[in-house]
Motif scaffolding. Structure first.
Motif, PDB file in Angstrom:
ATOM      1  N   LEU A  97      95.521  35.853  24.215  1.00 35.38           N
ATOM      2  CA  LEU A  97      95.484  34.940  23.071  1.00 35.38           C
ATOM      3  C   LEU A  97      96.083  33.590  23.452  1.00 35.38           C
ATOM      4  O   LEU A  97      95.537  32.537  23.097  1.00 35.38           O
ATOM      5  CB  LEU A  97      96.260  35.541  21.893  1.00 35.38           C
ATOM      6  CG  LEU A  97      96.361  34.674  20.634  1.00 35.38           C
ATOM      7  CD1 LEU A  97      94.972  34.334  20.097  1.00 35.38           C
ATOM      8  CD2 LEU A  97      97.185  35.385  19.557  1.00 35.38           C
ATOM      9  N   GLY A  98      97.194  33.614  24.189  1.00 33.30           N
ATOM     10  CA  GLY A  98      97.861  32.375  24.588  1.00 33.30           C
ATOM     11  C   GLY A  98      96.993  31.517  25.493  1.00 33.30           C
ATOM     12  O   GLY A  98      96.918  30.298  25.324  1.00 33.30           O
ATOM     13  N   LEU A  99      96.319  32.151  26.465  1.00 30.22           N
ATOM     14  CA  LEU A  99      95.456  31.404  27.384  1.00 30.22           C
ATOM     15  C   LEU A  99      94.237  30.835  26.659  1.00 30.22           C
ATOM     16  O   LEU A  99      93.825  29.697  26.910  1.00 30.22           O
ATOM     17  CB  LEU A  99      95.003  32.306  28.528  1.00 30.22           C
ATOM     18  CG  LEU A  99      96.087  32.709  29.542  1.00 30.22           C
ATOM     19  CD1 LEU A  99      95.517  33.689  30.557  1.00 30.22           C
ATOM     20  CD2 LEU A  99      96.655  31.484  30.244  1.00 30.22           C
ATOM     21  N   THR A 100      93.658  31.647  25.764  1.00 28.71           N
ATOM     22  CA  THR A 100      92.496  31.173  25.003  1.00 28.71           C
ATOM     23  C   THR A 100      92.877  30.001  24.104  1.00 28.71           C
ATOM     24  O   THR A 100      92.193  28.969  24.072  1.00 28.71           O
ATOM     25  CB  THR A 100      91.910  32.318  24.154  1.00 28.71           C
ATOM     26  OG1 THR A 100      91.623  33.437  24.978  1.00 28.71           O
ATOM     27  CG2 THR A 100      90.640  31.861  23.451  1.00 28.71           C
ATOM     28  N   ALA A 101      93.976  30.180  23.365  1.00 37.13           N
ATOM     29  CA  ALA A 101      94.448  29.091  22.507  1.00 37.13           C
ATOM     30  C   ALA A 101      94.847  27.883  23.347  1.00 37.13           C
ATOM     31  O   ALA A 101      94.692  26.731  22.918  1.00 37.13           O
ATOM     32  CB  ALA A 101      95.632  29.581  21.671  1.00 37.13           C
ATOM     33  N   GLY A 102      95.340  28.160  24.561  1.00 39.33           N
ATOM     34  CA  GLY A 102      95.728  27.078  25.460  1.00 39.33           C
ATOM     35  C   GLY A 102      94.564  26.175  25.820  1.00 39.33           C
ATOM     36  O   GLY A 102      94.723  24.958  25.982  1.00 39.33           O
ATOM     37  N   VAL A 103      93.371  26.755  25.958  1.00 39.48           N
ATOM     38  CA  VAL A 103      92.173  25.953  26.239  1.00 39.48           C
ATOM     39  C   VAL A 103      91.903  25.002  25.072  1.00 39.48           C
ATOM     40  O   VAL A 103      91.585  23.821  25.275  1.00 39.48           O
ATOM     41  CB  VAL A 103      90.947  26.861  26.481  1.00 39.48           C
ATOM     42  CG1 VAL A 103      89.677  26.027  26.611  1.00 39.48           C
ATOM     43  CG2 VAL A 103      91.158  27.713  27.732  1.00 39.48           C
ATOM     44  N   PHE A 104      92.049  25.506  23.847  1.00 37.72           N
ATOM     45  CA  PHE A 104      91.871  24.661  22.661  1.00 37.72           C
ATOM     46  C   PHE A 104      92.959  23.586  22.605  1.00 37.72           C
ATOM     47  O   PHE A 104      92.706  22.446  22.211  1.00 37.72           O
ATOM     48  CB  PHE A 104      91.909  25.522  21.396  1.00 37.72           C
ATOM     49  CG  PHE A 104      90.633  26.267  21.130  1.00 37.72           C
ATOM     50  CD1 PHE A 104      89.708  25.792  20.219  1.00 37.72           C
ATOM     51  CD2 PHE A 104      90.345  27.443  21.806  1.00 37.72           C
ATOM     52  CE1 PHE A 104      88.518  26.471  19.975  1.00 37.72           C
ATOM     53  CE2 PHE A 104      89.160  28.131  21.582  1.00 37.72           C
ATOM     54  CZ  PHE A 104      88.243  27.649  20.664  1.00 37.72           C
ATOM     55  N   SER A 105      94.170  23.960  23.015  1.00 38.74           N
ATOM     56  CA  SER A 105      95.276  22.995  23.043  1.00 38.74           C
ATOM     57  C   SER A 105      95.013  21.899  24.069  1.00 38.74           C
ATOM     58  O   SER A 105      95.303  20.717  23.826  1.00 38.74           O
ATOM     59  CB  SER A 105      96.587  23.723  23.382  1.00 38.74           C
ATOM     60  OG  SER A 105      97.671  22.817  23.418  1.00 38.74           O
TER      61      SER A 105
END
Length: 253
Positions: free
Chosen positions: A205-213
């Motif tokens: 979840l963190g890596l996926t959200a990180g792409v959006f960030s």
């Protein structure tokens, strides 16, 4: 599980965009994780991962634009880390209650100051101009002070850094924003390491959200380069209002 991604990722994108311009992205991203039903410690740890990814991109963009003075940023980071350590220790002995009372006074006054002073963030300095000793010392003192805040409580550190670096240290808005990014990145990575060691990060979840960030921070940094303080001022005011509402809610809860 899909619901978590659908809730978190769009809000983290928005948080990244806002954070790259005026700080305060954590006021959007951390509640997003909590809204998705992520347990508090995992929410904080996972938020550090996505935030660190996005802030890295924003920091690189600001550096490419010449908004970061290496010597100033280096000593500011050291000062912020020292302050953060002091703040973390202070948190063991003093309740957040007193800090929230201070915020209830400081936040509306700061927002009012920005509303009434349209040129509050328009400090000018040529890219090649040297900083004075007083500017350098003031920047270090601010870094220590807000490092204490970051270690003790945290929210709003980036926004307060930009405002005080411009208003008190008299740095130009571009250098204030660049210096703030370096400090934010350092404290994010340091905190992330602690959460990773304690297995409190939801990696996927963190890596996926990180792409959006990353996308949000990149667009925010690019937007900032075009419009500068013209866009920073309203974004910071919005962040301050959100922070004030959050503080009132917690105070009355």
């Amino acid at each position: 599980m899909l619901t978590e991604f659908l809730i978190v990722c769009p809000l983290v994108f928005l948080a990244g965009f806002v954070d790259a311009i005026g700080g305060g992205g954590g006021l959007i991203s951390l509640p997003a994780y909590l809204m998705a039903g992520i347990p508090a410690h995992f929410a904080v740890g996972t938020n550090k991962l996505s935030s660190a990814m996005g802030t890295t991109i924003a920091t690189l963009e600001f550096a490419r634009s010449g908004y970061i003075r290496v010597k100033l940023a280096f000593f500011s980071v050291i000062a912020a880390i020292i302050g953060s350590s002091l703040g973390a220790n202070l948190a063991l002995h003093i309740t957040e209650y007193y800090f929230r009372i201070i915020l209830l006074v400081v936040l509306p006054l700061t927002a009012l100051y920005l509303l009434l002073n349209r040129h509050a963030l328009n400090t000018k300095l040529a890219d090649s101009a040297k900083l004075s000793l007083s500017q350098f010392v003031a920047t270090l003192l601010i870094s220590v002070s807000l490092g204490v805040w970051d270690g003790f409580y945290g929210p709003g550190t980036g926004t307060f850094l930009i405002l005080t670096l411009v208003g008190i240290a008299h740095l130009p808005i571009n250098l204030a924003a660049g210096n703030t990014k370096v400090i934010n990145l350092t404290t994010n990575v340091t905190a992330l390491a602690v959460f990773l060691m304690n297995d409190k990060v939801m990696i996927l979840l963190g890596l996926t959200a990180g792409v959006f960030s990353i996308v949000g921070n990149f667009l925010g940094a690019s937007y900032y380069k075009k419009f500068g303080s013209a866009i920073a001022r309203p974004i910071i005011i919005i962040v301050l209002v959100i922070f004030f509402i959050k503080t009132v809610w917690e105070f009355l809860d």
